[in-house]
Design an enzyme around this catalytic site. Structure first.
Site, PDB file in Angstrom:
ATOM      1  N   LEU A 114       0.842  -1.208   0.000  1.00 50.71           N
ATOM      2  CA  LEU A 114       0.000   0.000   0.000  1.00 50.71           C
ATOM      3  C   LEU A 114       0.876   1.257   0.000  1.00 50.71           C
ATOM      4  O   LEU A 114       2.081   1.179   0.249  1.00 50.71           O
ATOM      5  CB  LEU A 114      -0.909  -0.018   1.228  1.00 50.71           C
ATOM      6  CG  LEU A 114      -1.790  -1.259   1.390  1.00 50.71           C
ATOM      7  CD1 LEU A 114      -2.681  -1.130   2.619  1.00 50.71           C
ATOM      8  CD2 LEU A 114      -2.654  -1.499   0.156  1.00 50.71           C
ATOM      9  N   LYS A 148       7.048  11.481   0.292  1.00 45.69           N
ATOM     10  CA  LYS A 148       6.615  10.782   1.516  1.00 45.69           C
ATOM     11  C   LYS A 148       7.811  10.128   2.206  1.00 45.69           C
ATOM     12  O   LYS A 148       8.007  10.268   3.412  1.00 45.69           O
ATOM     13  CB  LYS A 148       5.582   9.716   1.137  1.00 45.69           C
ATOM     14  CG  LYS A 148       5.177   8.813   2.294  1.00 45.69           C
ATOM     15  CD  LYS A 148       4.689   7.455   1.818  1.00 45.69           C
ATOM     16  CE  LYS A 148       5.796   6.621   1.238  1.00 45.69           C
ATOM     17  NZ  LYS A 148       5.510   5.215   1.036  1.00 45.69           N
ATOM     18  N   THR A 161       6.349   0.931   1.952  1.00 49.20           N
ATOM     19  CA  THR A 161       7.344   1.739   2.664  1.00 49.20           C
ATOM     20  C   THR A 161       6.586   2.659   3.616  1.00 49.20           C
ATOM     21  O   THR A 161       5.841   3.537   3.169  1.00 49.20           O
ATOM     22  CB  THR A 161       8.166   2.598   1.685  1.00 49.20           C
ATOM     23  OG1 THR A 161       8.790   1.737   0.739  1.00 49.20           O
ATOM     24  CG2 THR A 161       9.241   3.385   2.420  1.00 49.20           C
ATOM     25  N   LYS A 200      15.351   1.017   4.531  1.00 52.98           N
ATOM     26  CA  LYS A 200      14.721   1.479   3.285  1.00 52.98           C
ATOM     27  C   LYS A 200      14.699   3.013   3.219  1.00 52.98           C
ATOM     28  O   LYS A 200      14.981   3.620   2.178  1.00 52.98           O
ATOM     29  CB  LYS A 200      13.298   0.901   3.216  1.00 52.98           C
ATOM     30  CG  LYS A 200      12.399   1.476   2.156  1.00 52.98           C
ATOM     31  CD  LYS A 200      12.839   1.114   0.760  1.00 52.98           C
ATOM     32  CE  LYS A 200      11.985   1.849  -0.261  1.00 52.98           C
ATOM     33  NZ  LYS A 200      12.493   1.729  -1.614  1.00 52.98           N
TER      34      LYS A 200
HETATM   35  P1  NAD Z   1       0.613   2.719  -6.058  1.00 55.13           P
HETATM   36  O1  NAD Z   1      -0.063   3.954  -5.581  1.00 55.13           O
HETATM   37  O2  NAD Z   1       0.850   2.490  -7.506  1.00 55.13           O
HETATM   38  O3  NAD Z   1      -0.186   1.419  -5.521  1.00 55.13           O
HETATM   39  C1  NAD Z   1      -0.828   1.343  -4.280  1.00 55.13           C
HETATM   40  C2  NAD Z   1      -2.107   0.536  -4.476  1.00 55.13           C
HETATM   41  O4  NAD Z   1      -2.709   0.324  -3.205  1.00 55.13           O
HETATM   42  C3  NAD Z   1      -3.149   1.262  -5.351  1.00 55.13           C
HETATM   43  O5  NAD Z   1      -3.519   0.420  -6.428  1.00 55.13           O
HETATM   44  C4  NAD Z   1      -4.307   1.525  -4.384  1.00 55.13           C
HETATM   45  O6  NAD Z   1      -5.561   1.453  -5.010  1.00 55.13           O
HETATM   46  C5  NAD Z   1      -4.117   0.398  -3.398  1.00 55.13           C
HETATM   47  N1  NAD Z   1      -4.741   0.629  -2.091  1.00 55.13           N
HETATM   48  C6  NAD Z   1      -4.622   1.703  -1.274  1.00 55.13           C
HETATM   49  N2  NAD Z   1      -5.324   1.495  -0.150  1.00 55.13           N
HETATM   50  C7  NAD Z   1      -5.896   0.273  -0.254  1.00 55.13           C
HETATM   51  C8  NAD Z   1      -6.753  -0.506   0.579  1.00 55.13           C
HETATM   52  N3  NAD Z   1      -7.153  -0.062   1.778  1.00 55.13           N
HETATM   53  N4  NAD Z   1      -7.145  -1.716   0.131  1.00 55.13           N
HETATM   54  C9  NAD Z   1      -6.748  -2.167  -1.066  1.00 55.13           C
HETATM   55  N5  NAD Z   1      -5.950  -1.494  -1.907  1.00 55.13           N
HETATM   56  C10 NAD Z   1      -5.523  -0.277  -1.505  1.00 55.13           C
HETATM   57  O7  NAD Z   1       1.987   2.643  -5.236  1.00 55.13           O
HETATM   58  P2  NAD Z   1       3.285   1.795  -5.619  1.00 55.13           P
HETATM   59  O8  NAD Z   1       4.153   2.576  -6.511  1.00 55.13           O
HETATM   60  O9  NAD Z   1       2.862   0.399  -5.988  1.00 55.13           O
HETATM   61  O10 NAD Z   1       4.002   1.762  -4.178  1.00 55.13           O
HETATM   62  C11 NAD Z   1       3.532   0.951  -3.116  1.00 55.13           C
HETATM   63  C12 NAD Z   1       4.529   1.059  -1.966  1.00 55.13           C
HETATM   64  O11 NAD Z   1       5.815   0.620  -2.436  1.00 55.13           O
HETATM   65  C13 NAD Z   1       4.720   2.495  -1.444  1.00 55.13           C
HETATM   66  O12 NAD Z   1       4.858   2.452  -0.052  1.00 55.13           O
HETATM   67  C14 NAD Z   1       6.004   2.947  -2.123  1.00 55.13           C
HETATM   68  O13 NAD Z   1       6.678   3.935  -1.364  1.00 55.13           O
HETATM   69  C15 NAD Z   1       6.772   1.641  -2.211  1.00 55.13           C
HETATM   70  N6  NAD Z   1       7.760   1.558  -3.310  1.00 55.13           N
HETATM   71  C16 NAD Z   1       7.447   1.982  -4.566  1.00 55.13           C
HETATM   72  C17 NAD Z   1       8.401   1.875  -5.580  1.00 55.13           C
HETATM   73  C18 NAD Z   1       8.111   2.334  -7.006  1.00 55.13           C
HETATM   74  O14 NAD Z   1       9.068   2.382  -7.804  1.00 55.13           O
HETATM   75  N7  NAD Z   1       6.864   2.638  -7.352  1.00 55.13           N
HETATM   76  C19 NAD Z   1       9.660   1.330  -5.308  1.00 55.13           C
HETATM   77  C20 NAD Z   1       9.924   0.868  -4.024  1.00 55.13           C
HETATM   78  C21 NAD Z   1       8.961   0.983  -3.014  1.00 55.13           C
END
Ligand code: NAD
Length: 294
Positions: free
Chosen positions: A64, A245, A95, A170
């Site tokens: 999430l 964030k 994260t 991280k």
């Molecule tokens: P994103 O916003 O693309 O995906 C998050 C998903 O969670 C969305 O599809 C949203 O609809 C869903 N969501 C939110 N609340 C929810 C709930 N209560 N129930 C069900 N689904 C829910 O984000 P992302 O890029 O996939 O990143 C996710 C995490 O990974 C974050 O914490 C981010 O910091 C971390 N991260 C991202 C990357 C990257 O390159 N994008 C790399 C490393 C770490």
């Protein structure tokens, strides 16, 4: 193995697909229907709620955006910890603040449920290729239990320490990444302003002492590198708001421990300014736009 997967965004989507490809049976849930459909097309089963995704599974994984989403999902009267089976291993790969991770893990422990924080590094390309780095916080036993499954989604699996330690490592990594990305963008623009071709300059710096991950794999200047967000209108990848964030989490951790983080603090301000100009949804390499008229 029966696995529940909640949060199928930029990262969770491809991670879940790799588990399906490895032969696991997945029950998936996201608030966005198109994200769910993409997993159904890959062979996962869609369920109507997070609680359904968490029931009768051996492992539950969540991916999430931020602390409030994770706490909202697991804690409170309607939180998943009140319904999850004791034998389910819970892995949160979001994260979030180390404090939040510790809070949820200790609430899980009170109910006899094992939970680890397992944030990832490697971006969307790493998620798709199954080459993520997992940074785990939790007990040795939980780490050993999760290891074979994490290997289906990642290449490097680290045990950082107890609950929350995965998040600390991280956050430190991402603060450094933000500094390197902003610094690389600044250096490339300085070269361009002084008549250099951004690709030639990047090639030189990549083989010189300024070499870093942003230059090698994720160049922020459009057209220098194929298949990176900079060459695709800064779409996809790791969002500016998510980086902002993570920098906020780093600043909170610094305040709590009276650590001095001048570079991280400046990077946080740059990313906040960039987001306030309407770039929050772009990839974080778009920080180049703060320096360059592109
Ligand atoms: P994103 O916003 O693309 O995906 C998050 C998903 O969670 C969305 O599809 C949203 O609809 C869903 N969501 C939110 N609340 C929810 C709930 N209560 N129930 C069900 N689904 C829910 O984000 P992302 O890029 O996939 O990143 C996710 C995490 O990974 C974050 O914490 C981010 O910091 C971390 N991260 C991202 C990357 C990257 O390159 N994008 C790399 C490393 C770490």
């Amino acid at each position: 193995m029966e696995i529940g997967f909640i949060g199928l965004g930029h990262m969770g989507g491809p991670m879940a697909k790799n588990l399906v490809a490895a032969g696991h049976s997945l029950k998936v849930f996201d608030l966005v229907p198109s994200a769910v459909q993409s997993l159904v097309d890959a062979g996962a089963a869609s369920v109507a709620s997070a609680a359904e995704a968490a029931s009768e599974v051996q492992v539950l994984i969540s991916m999430l955006p931020a602390s409030q989403h994770v706490e909202g999902l697991y804690l409170g009267e309607s939180g998943l910890l009140s319904t999850i089976d004791r034998n389910t291993l819970v892995i949160d790969s979001s994260t979030i603040a180390p404090e939040s991770a510790r809070k949820v893990a200790s609430a899980a422990a009170e109910k006899g449920i094992t939970m680890i924080d397992a944030p990832v590094s490697g971006g969307t390309a790493g998620a798709a290729a199954g080459t993520l780095t997992f940074i785990v916080g939790g007990s040795n036993a939980a780490f050993e239990q999760a290891h074979p499954l994490l290997e289906k989604m990642g290449k490097n699996i680290f045990h950082a320490g107890d609950s929350g330690a995965g998040q600390v490592a991280k956050i430190c990594n991402n603060m450094l990444l933000a500094v390197l990305m902003a610094g690389s963008a600044e250096a490339i623009q300085l070269g361009v302003a002084n008549g250099m071709d951004p690709k030639v300059l990047s090639d030189i710096m990549q083989k010189s002492s300024g070499r870093n991950w942003a230059l090698e794999l994720y160049n922020p200047y459009p057209g220098v590198m194929e298949s990176v967000p900079a060459s695709n209108g800064y779409q996809g990848g790791f969002g500016v708001d998510l980086m902002a964030k993570d920098l906020g989490l780093a600043m909170e951790a610094a305040l709590q421990t009276r650590s001095s983080t001048p570079m991280g603090s400046l990077a946080r301000s740059l990313y906040a300014m960039h987001s306030s100009k309407g770039s929050g949804a772009l990839d974080f390499s778009s920080i180049q736009k703060l320096f360059s008229d592109i």
